[in-house]
Design a protein around this motif. Structure first.
Motif, mmCIF file in Angstrom:
data_model
loop_
_atom_site.group_PDB
_atom_site.id
_atom_site.type_symbol
_atom_site.label_atom_id
_atom_site.label_comp_id
_atom_site.label_asym_id
_atom_site.label_seq_id
_atom_site.Cartn_x
_atom_site.Cartn_y
_atom_site.Cartn_z
ATOM 1 N N VAL A 5 0.952 -1.141 -0.030
ATOM 2 C CA VAL A 5 -0.169 -0.047 -0.094
ATOM 3 C C VAL A 5 0.961 1.233 -0.199
ATOM 4 C CG1 VAL A 5 -1.714 1.236 1.510
ATOM 5 C CG2 VAL A 5 -1.832 -1.189 1.429
ATOM 6 N N TRP B 49 2.852 4.319 0.477
ATOM 7 C CA TRP B 49 3.349 5.110 2.152
ATOM 8 C C TRP B 49 4.401 5.987 1.751
ATOM 9 C CZ3 TRP B 49 8.469 4.853 3.727
ATOM 10 C CH2 TRP B 49 8.848 5.412 4.948
ATOM 11 N N GLY C 242 -1.682 4.883 2.036
ATOM 12 C CA GLY C 242 -2.895 4.890 1.079
ATOM 13 C C GLY C 242 -3.170 6.154 0.485
ATOM 14 N N ASP C 243 -4.407 6.409 0.116
ATOM 15 C CA ASP C 243 -4.677 7.425 -0.818
ATOM 16 C C ASP C 243 -6.294 7.921 -0.430
ATOM 17 O OD1 ASP C 243 -5.180 9.098 -3.076
ATOM 18 O OD2 ASP C 243 -5.164 7.530 -4.625
ATOM 19 N N VAL D 41 -9.304 3.374 3.572
ATOM 20 C CA VAL D 41 -8.297 3.455 2.475
ATOM 21 C C VAL D 41 -6.862 4.508 2.454
ATOM 22 C CG1 VAL D 41 -10.374 2.907 0.922
ATOM 23 C CG2 VAL D 41 -10.066 5.352 1.576
ATOM 24 N N ALA D 42 -7.076 5.243 3.737
ATOM 25 C CA ALA D 42 -6.047 5.986 3.806
ATOM 26 C C ALA D 42 -5.848 6.471 5.293
ATOM 27 C CB ALA D 42 -6.019 7.296 2.882
ATOM 28 N N LYS E 29 -1.147 0.030 7.346
ATOM 29 C CA LYS E 29 -0.702 -0.528 6.000
ATOM 30 C C LYS E 29 -1.533 -1.806 5.860
ATOM 31 C CE LYS E 29 3.213 0.777 3.315
ATOM 32 N NZ LYS E 29 4.752 0.313 2.916
ATOM 33 N N VAL F 270 -5.210 -1.634 5.646
ATOM 34 C CA VAL F 270 -5.702 -1.016 4.122
ATOM 35 C C VAL F 270 -5.491 -2.032 2.950
ATOM 36 C CG1 VAL F 270 -5.389 0.670 2.232
ATOM 37 C CG2 VAL F 270 -5.347 1.356 4.667
#
Ligand SMILES: Cc1cc2nc3c(=O)[nH]c(=O)nc-3n(C[C@H](O)[C@H](O)[C@H](O)COP(=O)(O)OP(=O)(O)OC[C@H]3O[C@@H](n4cnc5c(N)ncnc54)[C@H](O)[C@@H]3O)c2cc1C
Length: 379
Positions: free
Chosen positions: A289, A291, A305-306, A336-337, A351, A354
Motif C-alpha cells: 500500500v 506510503w 494509502g490514498d 483507504v488512507a 498499511k 488497508v
C-alpha cells in the motif's frame, strides 16, 4: 556477457543495482549518473546533508561500473538479453513569472550544499523566503528556521498538501509553522527580484529565495526514442516502457499505465525491485500500500494509502485536543488512507488494514488509547 545499463543513480537506479547484486545477476551492471556517487534525496531538505547510499568502494567490489556522465541519447540494448533502464527521476518545476531565475531550487546535493553555505555564512537570521509549502518547501522552511533563519513561507493554499495528507491534518501542520516562528502568507507570486518577491502586490524582502512548487518527470530520453510518454514514461506492470521490450523505466520518471504517477521514495524502490524481477525472470514483486513520510519541526508525519479514494474522514485527537491522525474511509466504511503524526507502529498497522480492506469501528479510530494492534481487531 549480458548487461544492464541504468540511466540515473537516484534511489531507483541504485536499488536496482543492489537487487541485481543481491540476486546474483551474472552480467555487467553500468550506472550512468552525472552527479557522481549516488546519494539519497530525502535528507537534503531535512538536514541539508548529503548521504551516499554506499561508499564508492561498494560499486567496485561488486563489479558495477559507475560512470559520471549525462546520457544525451539513449543507448539501445545491443543483444537480446541486454537491458536499458531509465531511472532519470524528476526536475523541479519553475515558476512562470518575471525574475523566476532569481529563485533557487532544492533538488540536488549541490543545491543543498549551497543553501547550507548561505545559512552558515549568515551572522544574523538569514531572511529566507520559500515559495510553495508542499513536502520539500515545508521541510526546508522548518529546517532553515531551526538553523536560525527568519523564514517566510508563501503558499497559494491555506491547507497545502490537503489531497495527500487529508485536509484536517494538512491545515494543522500548515498552521504549526506559525507557532514555530515561520511567517506564512497565502497568495500568488507575481514577480521575483534578487532581493524580494512580490506576492499579491506585497513586497517581501529576502536574501535567499527558494522555489519549491513541484517536480515534473524527466522524460527527455524516452521521448527522443519514441517511447510512450504521458505525465511520465508509461510502463506496464513489469516496468517495461511501452514501445520497447528491453527498455524499462522505474522511479519518479515512470508512470504505471492507468495509475497516478507517484513521486515517493518507497514506490521508487518497489519499481526497482520489480525491474530486477523482470530482468532475472523472477516472480512479480508484491506491491505494498502506498506510503511516504515527511519530517518537519521535529514531527514525523506518515501517510498510508490514498485520500483521493476517501468518502469521509475520522479524526483522532490526543488528550490536549491536538490532531494525531486522520483516517480516510470509502463509502462502505473501508479504511483507504491515513495520515499520522509521530505514529510509531501505527503506520505499519494501518498499511496492513488497508491492504486487507478492513473497516475498523469509528470509535476505535477516534480513540487515542486504542493502539495499532487493537485497531486491527475492531472490524
Ligand atoms: C529534497 C527532497 C526531499 C524528499 N523527501 C522525501 C520524503 O521525505 N519522503 C519521500 O517519500 N520522498 C521524498 N522525496 C522524493 C524521493 O526522494 C524521490 O521519490 C526519489 O528520489 C525518486 O528516486 P528516482 O531514483 O526515481 O529519481 P531521482 O532521485 O530524481 O534520481 C534520478 C537521477 O537520474 C539522473 N539523471 C537524469 N537524467 C539523466 C541522464 N540523461 N543521464 C544520466 N543520469 C540522469 C539524475 O542526475 C538523478 O540523480 C524527496 C525528494 C527531494 C528532492
Amino acid at each position: 556477457m549480458p548487461s544492464v545499463h541504468i540511466i540515473g543513480g537516484g534511489v531507483a537506479g541504485y536499488t536496482l543495482a543492489r537487487e541485481l547484486v543481491r540476486q546474483h545477476y551474472a552480467g555487467t551492471i553500468i550506472i550512468s549518473e552525472p552527479q557522481g556517487l549516488p546519494y539519497d534525496r530525502p535528507p537534503l531538505s531535512k538536514s541539508l546533508q548529503i548521504e551516499p547510499f554506499v561508499p564508492a568502494a561498494w560499486y567496485a567490489e561488486h563489479g558495477i561500473e559507475l560512470r559520471q556522465e549525462k546520457i544525451a541519447q539513449l543507448p539501445l540494448p545491443a543483444a537480446p538479453d541486454d537491458w536499458v533502464v531509465l531511472a532519470t527521476g524528476t526536475t523541479p518545476e519553475l515558476l512562470e513569472v518575471p525574475g523566476a531565475g532569481h529563485a533557487r531550487t532544492l533538488h540536488t546535493a549541490a543545491d543543498a550544499a549551497a543553501l547550507a553555505q548561505a545559512l552558515d555564512d549568515s551572522m544574523f537570521g538569514l531572511e529566507v523566503l520559500v515559495i510553495g509549502a508542499g513536502l520539500i518547501g515545508a521541510e526546508f522552511a522548518s529546517t532553515a528556521s531551526m538553523l536560525g533563519a527568519q523564514v517566510t513561507l508563501v503558499s497559494n493554499s491555506e491547507a497545502p498538501l490537503a489531497p495527500v495528507l487529508g485536509h484536517e491534518l494538512a491545515a494543522q501542520l500548515h498552521a504549526d509553522h506559525g507557532q514555530r516562528g515561520i511567517r506564512t502568507i497565502t497568495g500568488t507570486v507575481e514577480r521575483i527580484a534578487a532581493d524580494h518577491v512580490l506576492v499579491d502586490g506585497q513586497r517581501l524582502e529576502a536574501e535567499v529565495i527558494l522555489s519549491a512548487i513541484g517536480v515534473r518527470p524527466d522524460t527527455a530520453l524516452a521521448s527522443a526514442l519514441g517511447l510512450e510518454v504521458d505525465d511520465g514514461i508509461l510502463v506496464d506492470a513489469q516496468q517495461r516502457a511501452l514501445g520497447h521490450r528491453q527498455v524499462l523505466a522505474i522511479g519518479d520518471a515512470a508512470r504505471h499505465q492507468g495509475a497516478r504517477r507517484t513521486v515517493h521514495w518507497e514506490a521508487a524502490m518497489e519499481d526497482a525491485a520489480q525491474a530486477a524481477a523482470t530482468i532475472l525472470g523472477a516472480a512479480p514483486v508484491q506491491r505494498s500500500v502506498p506510503w511516504f513520510w515527511t519530517d518537519r519541526h521535529e514531527m514525523h508525519v506518515e501517510t498510508v494509502g490514498d485520500f483521493r479514494q476517501a468518502a469521509s474522514t475520522v479524526l483522532r485527537r490526543n488528550r490536549r485536543g491536538k490532531l494525531q491522525a486522520v483516517f480516510g474511509l470509502d463509502a462502505h466504511g473501508v479504511l483507504v488512507a491515513a495520515s499520522m503524526v509521530d505514529g510509531g507502529l501505527m503506520a505499519k498497522a494501518v498499511k496492513r488494514l488497508v491492504a486487507r480492506g478492513s473497516a475498523p469501528s469509528i470509535e476505535h479510530l477516534e480513540d487515542p488509547s486504542v493502539g495499532p494492534r487493537e485497531l486491527g481487531r475492531s472490524d
